[in-house]
Design a protein around this motif. Structure first.
Motif, short mmCIF file in Angstrom:
data_model
loop_
_atom_site.label_atom_id
_atom_site.label_comp_id
_atom_site.label_asym_id
_atom_site.label_seq_id
_atom_site.Cartn_x
_atom_site.Cartn_y
_atom_site.Cartn_z
N ASP A 92 88.23 -25.56 27.26
CA ASP A 92 89.45 -25.63 28.07
C ASP A 92 89.64 -24.35 28.88
N ALA A 93 89.30 -23.21 28.29
CA ALA A 93 89.45 -21.94 29.00
C ALA A 93 88.51 -21.88 30.21
N GLN A 94 87.32 -22.39 30.06
CA GLN A 94 86.36 -22.41 31.18
C GLN A 94 86.81 -23.36 32.27
N LEU A 95 87.37 -24.50 31.89
CA LEU A 95 87.89 -25.44 32.89
C LEU A 95 89.04 -24.80 33.67
N ALA A 96 89.89 -24.04 32.98
CA ALA A 96 90.99 -23.36 33.65
C ALA A 96 90.47 -22.31 34.62
N GLU A 97 89.42 -21.60 34.23
CA GLU A 97 88.81 -20.61 35.12
C GLU A 97 88.22 -21.29 36.35
N LEU A 98 87.58 -22.44 36.15
CA LEU A 98 87.02 -23.19 37.27
C LEU A 98 88.13 -23.64 38.22
N ASP A 99 89.24 -24.07 37.65
CA ASP A 99 90.38 -24.49 38.47
C ASP A 99 90.88 -23.34 39.34
N ARG A 100 90.94 -22.15 38.78
CA ARG A 100 91.41 -20.99 39.55
C ARG A 100 90.47 -20.66 40.70
N SER A 101 89.17 -20.76 40.45
CA SER A 101 88.20 -20.51 41.52
C SER A 101 88.35 -21.54 42.63
N SER A 102 88.55 -22.79 42.24
CA SER A 102 88.69 -23.85 43.23
C SER A 102 89.95 -23.66 44.06
N GLU A 103 91.03 -23.20 43.43
CA GLU A 103 92.27 -22.96 44.17
C GLU A 103 92.08 -21.87 45.22
N LYS A 104 91.32 -20.84 44.89
CA LYS A 104 91.07 -19.75 45.84
C LYS A 104 90.24 -20.26 47.02
N ILE A 105 89.27 -21.12 46.76
CA ILE A 105 88.48 -21.69 47.85
C ILE A 105 89.35 -22.57 48.73
N GLY A 106 90.26 -23.32 48.09
CA GLY A 106 91.17 -24.16 48.85
C GLY A 106 92.03 -23.33 49.80
N ARG A 107 92.51 -22.18 49.33
CA ARG A 107 93.31 -21.31 50.20
C ARG A 107 92.47 -20.72 51.32
N LEU A 108 91.20 -20.46 51.02
CA LEU A 108 90.30 -19.91 52.04
C LEU A 108 90.12 -20.89 53.20
N CYS A 109 90.25 -22.17 52.93
CA CYS A 109 90.10 -23.18 53.99
C CYS A 109 91.14 -22.99 55.10
#
Length: 216
Positions: A92-109
């Protein structure tokens, strides 16, 4: 330090494929002797990023379109395997970390500057995929994949046009979202399929060959 600096320039596309690298110029830039520069170039040659030509000098490695395509087919299969395993072993902790990375990429768009988009995605993309590698809990896979990711970034930024990741950012982020959904669901087959497709399609969606395709 010299190795890391030259490598970062290569992965960022600061040098073009086939460009000569002057040992003397690099030596003067850092105010050091030739020995550490040559040692760095030898290591980079072992990674397939530069060519050392006896009696001639050093230049950035070039690959034919077929070689590039072959690499990404191979790379896609390998990353797909890791992603499939990660779907079964993630925490679960790794999935949460992946979610945070994805959110940052989304903002970069939302960024407009192509340099910011391209560089930002390269950095965040590596973080996204490194998290997936950690999910597989396999050191041999993670270490092998890291070397392949270096070559992937190199090929993307030296094979075709400048800042190629900028125009592909939104599509790459959509791919990540499908991979992320499969990992959250623990769906091994979907995670493997989505990851392999994501990697293989780099050639068509990110790399735009400037040179004419050949059969060599």
């Amino acid at each position: 330090m010299v190795h890391d600096q030259i490598k970062e320039r290569l992965l960022e596309g600061r040098y073009s494929g086939g460009e000569r690298l002057s040992v003397e110029a690099l030596r003067k830039e850092w105010g050091i002797s030739k020995q550490p520069v040559m040692e760095a170039l030898r290591r980079l040659s072992g990674d397939g990023l530069v060519d050392i030509i006896p009696q001639v000098g050093c230049q950035v490695t070039t690959y034919s379109p077929r070689e590039v395509e072959d690499f990404f087919v191979m790379f896609g299969g390998f990353e797909g395997t890791i992603s499939g395993i990660a779907a079964l072993r993630r925490t679960d902790a790794q999935l949460a970390e992946l979610d945070r990375s994805s959110e940052k990429i989304g903002r970069l768009c939302e960024a407009i500057d192509p340099v910011e988009r391209s560089h930002g995605y390269r950095v965040l993309n590596r973080r996204f995929h490194t998290t997936i590698h950690a999910m597989a809990h396999s050191r041999v896979m993670a270490e092998t994949s890291a070397r392949m990711w270096d070559l992937s970034d190199f090929l993307i930024n030296t094979t075709g046009r400048q800042q190629p990741l900028s125009s592909a950012l939104e599509q790459r982020h959509d791919d990540h979202e499908r991979i992320r959904a499969a990992l959250h669901a623990g769906d091994q087959q979907a995670a493997r399929r989505e990851m392999e497709q994501h990697i293989v399609e780099i050639v068509g969606s990110v790399i735009h060959f400037e040179q004419q395709r050949s059969e060599s």
